[in-house]
Design an enzyme around this catalytic site. Structure first.
Site, mmCIF file in Angstrom:
data_model
loop_
_atom_site.group_PDB
_atom_site.id
_atom_site.type_symbol
_atom_site.label_atom_id
_atom_site.label_comp_id
_atom_site.label_asym_id
_atom_site.label_seq_id
_atom_site.Cartn_x
_atom_site.Cartn_y
_atom_site.Cartn_z
ATOM 1 N N TYR A 57 -30.969 -10.838 35.413
ATOM 2 C CA TYR A 57 -30.111 -10.452 34.289
ATOM 3 C C TYR A 57 -28.720 -11.065 34.399
ATOM 4 O O TYR A 57 -28.178 -11.571 33.420
ATOM 5 C CB TYR A 57 -30.022 -8.917 34.220
ATOM 6 C CG TYR A 57 -29.408 -8.415 32.936
ATOM 7 C CD1 TYR A 57 -30.185 -8.238 31.786
ATOM 8 C CD2 TYR A 57 -28.055 -8.102 32.854
ATOM 9 C CE1 TYR A 57 -29.635 -7.775 30.601
ATOM 10 C CE2 TYR A 57 -27.484 -7.643 31.668
ATOM 11 C CZ TYR A 57 -28.291 -7.481 30.555
ATOM 12 O OH TYR A 57 -27.741 -7.034 29.373
ATOM 13 N N HIS A 109 -19.162 -5.454 32.506
ATOM 14 C CA HIS A 109 -20.168 -4.436 32.814
ATOM 15 C C HIS A 109 -20.793 -4.708 34.185
ATOM 16 O O HIS A 109 -21.317 -5.790 34.431
ATOM 17 C CB HIS A 109 -21.276 -4.443 31.752
ATOM 18 C CG HIS A 109 -20.840 -3.861 30.443
ATOM 19 N ND1 HIS A 109 -21.704 -3.590 29.415
ATOM 20 C CD2 HIS A 109 -19.622 -3.472 30.001
ATOM 21 C CE1 HIS A 109 -21.037 -3.080 28.398
ATOM 22 N NE2 HIS A 109 -19.769 -3.000 28.717
ATOM 23 N N PRO A 150 -34.680 -11.895 22.697
ATOM 24 C CA PRO A 150 -33.328 -11.501 23.141
ATOM 25 C C PRO A 150 -33.285 -10.434 24.235
ATOM 26 O O PRO A 150 -32.204 -10.127 24.740
ATOM 27 C CB PRO A 150 -32.667 -10.978 21.852
ATOM 28 C CG PRO A 150 -33.782 -10.660 20.926
ATOM 29 C CD PRO A 150 -34.919 -11.536 21.287
ATOM 30 N N TYR A 182 -31.118 0.037 27.646
ATOM 31 C CA TYR A 182 -32.391 -0.561 27.222
ATOM 32 C C TYR A 182 -33.436 0.555 27.271
ATOM 33 O O TYR A 182 -33.571 1.229 28.299
ATOM 34 C CB TYR A 182 -32.810 -1.693 28.176
ATOM 35 C CG TYR A 182 -31.984 -2.956 28.024
ATOM 36 C CD1 TYR A 182 -30.742 -3.081 28.628
ATOM 37 C CD2 TYR A 182 -32.463 -4.022 27.261
ATOM 38 C CE1 TYR A 182 -29.987 -4.243 28.491
ATOM 39 C CE2 TYR A 182 -31.707 -5.190 27.119
ATOM 40 C CZ TYR A 182 -30.480 -5.296 27.731
ATOM 41 O OH TYR A 182 -29.738 -6.445 27.590
HETATM 42 P P1 RFL Z 1 -27.262 -21.871 16.775
HETATM 43 O O1 RFL Z 1 -26.328 -20.729 17.039
HETATM 44 O O2 RFL Z 1 -28.489 -21.576 15.997
HETATM 45 O O3 RFL Z 1 -26.422 -23.012 16.063
HETATM 46 C C1 RFL Z 1 -27.032 -24.147 15.499
HETATM 47 C C2 RFL Z 1 -26.153 -24.663 14.375
HETATM 48 O O4 RFL Z 1 -26.733 -25.844 13.819
HETATM 49 C C3 RFL Z 1 -26.638 -25.773 12.402
HETATM 50 N N1 RFL Z 1 -27.683 -26.624 11.794
HETATM 51 C C4 RFL Z 1 -27.429 -27.845 11.287
HETATM 52 N N2 RFL Z 1 -26.306 -28.561 11.208
HETATM 53 C C5 RFL Z 1 -26.375 -29.791 10.631
HETATM 54 N N3 RFL Z 1 -27.533 -30.305 10.129
HETATM 55 C C6 RFL Z 1 -28.681 -29.610 10.185
HETATM 56 N N4 RFL Z 1 -29.810 -30.127 9.686
HETATM 57 C C7 RFL Z 1 -28.667 -28.332 10.797
HETATM 58 N N5 RFL Z 1 -29.604 -27.397 11.031
HETATM 59 C C8 RFL Z 1 -28.989 -26.372 11.634
HETATM 60 C C9 RFL Z 1 -26.821 -24.278 12.090
HETATM 61 O O5 RFL Z 1 -26.289 -23.945 10.820
HETATM 62 C C10 RFL Z 1 -26.035 -23.656 13.243
HETATM 63 O O6 RFL Z 1 -24.679 -23.445 12.919
HETATM 64 O O7 RFL Z 1 -27.730 -22.565 18.138
HETATM 65 P P2 RFL Z 1 -26.919 -22.801 19.504
HETATM 66 O O8 RFL Z 1 -25.542 -23.319 19.222
HETATM 67 O O9 RFL Z 1 -27.820 -23.544 20.387
HETATM 68 O O10 RFL Z 1 -26.684 -21.321 20.094
HETATM 69 C C11 RFL Z 1 -27.758 -20.540 20.560
HETATM 70 C C12 RFL Z 1 -27.464 -19.048 20.366
HETATM 71 O O11 RFL Z 1 -27.052 -18.848 19.018
HETATM 72 C C13 RFL Z 1 -28.675 -18.162 20.676
HETATM 73 O O12 RFL Z 1 -29.366 -18.636 21.807
HETATM 74 C C14 RFL Z 1 -28.282 -16.686 20.936
HETATM 75 O O13 RFL Z 1 -27.707 -16.118 19.806
HETATM 76 C C15 RFL Z 1 -29.490 -15.861 21.368
HETATM 77 N N6 RFL Z 1 -29.184 -14.429 21.552
HETATM 78 C C16 RFL Z 1 -28.605 -13.958 22.706
HETATM 79 N N7 RFL Z 1 -28.253 -14.826 23.689
HETATM 80 C C17 RFL Z 1 -27.615 -14.378 24.811
HETATM 81 O O14 RFL Z 1 -27.318 -15.199 25.710
HETATM 82 N N8 RFL Z 1 -27.266 -13.054 24.991
HETATM 83 C C18 RFL Z 1 -27.582 -12.104 24.050
HETATM 84 O O15 RFL Z 1 -27.201 -10.957 24.217
HETATM 85 C C19 RFL Z 1 -28.303 -12.551 22.865
HETATM 86 N N9 RFL Z 1 -28.625 -11.678 21.903
HETATM 87 C C20 RFL Z 1 -29.516 -13.515 20.528
HETATM 88 C C21 RFL Z 1 -29.227 -12.129 20.751
HETATM 89 C C22 RFL Z 1 -30.097 -13.936 19.337
HETATM 90 C C23 RFL Z 1 -30.414 -13.001 18.369
HETATM 91 N N10 RFL Z 1 -30.993 -13.488 17.154
HETATM 92 C C24 RFL Z 1 -30.557 -13.130 15.860
HETATM 93 C C25 RFL Z 1 -31.919 -14.603 17.204
HETATM 94 C C26 RFL Z 1 -29.532 -11.189 19.790
HETATM 95 C C27 RFL Z 1 -30.167 -11.607 18.605
HETATM 96 C C28 RFL Z 1 -30.536 -10.533 17.602
HETATM 97 C C1 PHB Z 2 -26.348 -7.710 21.687
HETATM 98 O O1 PHB Z 2 -25.336 -7.040 21.954
HETATM 99 O O2 PHB Z 2 -26.517 -8.221 20.565
HETATM 100 C C2 PHB Z 2 -27.394 -7.859 22.714
HETATM 101 C C3 PHB Z 2 -27.147 -7.427 24.019
HETATM 102 C C4 PHB Z 2 -28.131 -7.542 24.977
HETATM 103 C C5 PHB Z 2 -29.348 -8.097 24.649
HETATM 104 C C6 PHB Z 2 -29.585 -8.565 23.354
HETATM 105 C C7 PHB Z 2 -28.609 -8.444 22.376
HETATM 106 O O3 PHB Z 2 -30.323 -8.181 25.587
#
Ligand code: RFL
Ligand code: PHB
Length: 394
Positions: free
Chosen positions: A385, A72, A293, A201
């Site tokens: 971004y 994109h 997010p 957005y």
């Molecule tokens: P995770 O993915 O939470 O993984 C951590 C893992 O550790 C495990 N765990 C344990 N394992 C052993 N012993 C324990 N005691 C434990 N406790 C926990 C868990 O089960 C899990 O498998 O962290 P990690 O790897 O640091 O990754 C981070 C990302 O997941 C997170 O920052 C992103 O998903 C955030 N995020 C977004 N980030 C972006 O860069 N671009 C995006 O577009 C974006 N969109 C989002 C998002 C996060 C969202 N939510 C649901 C919070 C959109 C959403 C809706």
């Molecule tokens: C997503 O596709 O889940 C998504 C994309 C952009 C954002 C947050 C979440 O800023």
């Protein structure tokens, strides 16, 4: 059992760290609380910065991302019923982002780990970290009914916001900075074509919304909801009606709806831990920091932590130097605070904050008007971004 680096958590941070260490000949064992299927069922991030894509290439897992990811060069910002395209490519000298779901990144990393025959313990319980303030740290856990102790040189805390690593640090050794927002994002995933070829957005009088995507046939949509909302109260029909009410006429007309594959509410939070190193334990990714997010920064900040942490471990084993380990926390935190600032700023620019009164709404109006009519304003959004360069400010 013994290894060089014990990695707690098999999310994108832990798996990517494991892969980069493997490439450099450093041994690691991953311990994960959930099953592999559960980890793959979580629907999260969608947007990868170039720095993250480059790191996935370096780890040898970028092939499918290049084949299936959607590149994109911009996104739309909808405000006062008008679309304003933020032309990332033009405003940043050619930079773009890749739309490729975190689920797919995780799957690619898991498959590479499995193909290389590297040790991982899924569905581990009673995971505990010990003696990380000494030269002989260890991790204990129960797997398939058997208690294990893993001795190691270092512990990498990649266990997310609710993990055990940060929680095991004495309170006096850690500082935490936190803001909890008074709303969440209700997200819906569906096998329907995206409403637009890029993301939209939306700042509407009914609240924020986001039109995102996973592929040409799979869409991801979000609407801002009060924190008190329950996902059970949102039928698919109610979701689609609310989303439609926040769109402009062209998007309303082209929106294709369908049954949800997944629907969930994510709370929004800004959170940073300082420092990220406690003796021989290091925090990376969501274990050390959370962003709302809105700026799509969470996974990308996790990837830059892992880049620095893997480099520090590799330097330690190949050159017997602790310089990278010593500098890890400060180096990451600089980039983390930049991502935190942008995510906070973009969140407060795009959401409704009824409890902050009319004055906040007027400030937001004035700021959006300025930003969208100023080349400098648009560039501010665009360069944050796509991700500031790794050496920014140094
Ligand atoms: P995770 O993915 O939470 O993984 C951590 C893992 O550790 C495990 N765990 C344990 N394992 C052993 N012993 C324990 N005691 C434990 N406790 C926990 C868990 O089960 C899990 O498998 O962290 P990690 O790897 O640091 O990754 C981070 C990302 O997941 C997170 O920052 C992103 O998903 C955030 N995020 C977004 N980030 C972006 O860069 N671009 C995006 O577009 C974006 N969109 C989002 C998002 C996060 C969202 N939510 C649901 C919070 C959109 C959403 C809706
Ligand atoms: C997503 O596709 O889940 C998504 C994309 C952009 C954002 C947050 C979440 O800023």
């Amino acid at each position: 059992m013994r290894t060089q680096v014990a990695i707690i958590g098999a999310g994108p941070s832990g798996l990517l760290l494991g892969q980069l260490l493997h490439k450099a000949g450093v041994d690691a064992v991953i311990i994960e609380r959930q099953s592999a299927e559960y980890v793959l069922s979580r629907i999260r991030a969608g947007i990868l910065e170039q720095v993250t894509a480059d790191l996935l290439d370096e780890a040898g897992v970028g092939e499918r991302m290049h084949q299936e990811g959607l590149v994109h060069g911009g996104f739309d910002l909808l405000w006062h019923n008008q679309r304003n395209r933020i032309d990332l490519e033009r405003l940043t000298g050619g930079k773009k982002v890749i739309c490729y779901g975190q689920t797919e990144v995780t799957r690619d990393l898991m498959e590479a780990r499995q193909a290389a025959g590297l040790p991982s313990y899924y569905s581990a319980s009673e995971v505990a970290v010990h003696d990380f303030d000494s030269a002989r740290p260890s991790v204990s856990f129960v797997h398939e009914g058997v208690r294990h102790t893993l001795e190691c040189d270092f512990i990498a805390g990649c266990d997310g916001f609710h993990g055990v690593c940060r929680a095991s640090v004495p309170r006096a050794a850690i500082r935490e900075f936190e803001r909890v927002y008074p709303f969440g994002w209700l997200g819906l995933l569906s096998d329907t074509p995206p409403v637009h070829h890029e993301l939209i957005y939306i700042n509407s009088p009914r609240g924020f919304a986001l039109c995102s995507q996973r592929s040409l046939t799979r869409s991801r949509y979000y609407v801002q909801v009060p924190l008190s909302e329950k996902v059970e109260n949102w039928s698919d029909e109610r979701f689609w009606n609310e989303l439609r009410a926040r769109l402009d006429e062209p998007a309303r007309e082209s929106l294709v709806t369908g049954p949800s594959l997944e629907k969930s509410i994510a709370p929004l939070r800004s959170f940073v831990t300082e420092p990220l190193r406690f003796g021989r334990m290091f925090l990376a990714g969501d274990a050390g920091h959370i962003v709302p997010p809105t700026g799509a920064k969470g996974l990308n900040l996790a990837a830059s932590d892992v880049k620095y942490l893997s480099a520090a471990f590799i330097e330690y084993y190949s050159e017997h130097s602790e310089a990278g380990l010593d500098g890890y926390s400060a180096r990451c935190l600089k980039r983390i605070w930049r991502g935190e600032r942008f995510s906070w700023w973009f969140t407060q620019l795009m959401h409704e904050f009824p409890e902050q009164g009319e004055i906040h709404a007027r400030f937001q109006e004035a700021e959006l008007e300025y930003l969208l009519h100023s080349e400098a304003g648009q560039r501010t959004i665009a360069e944050n971004y796509v991700g500031l360069p790794l050496d920014f400010g140094s």
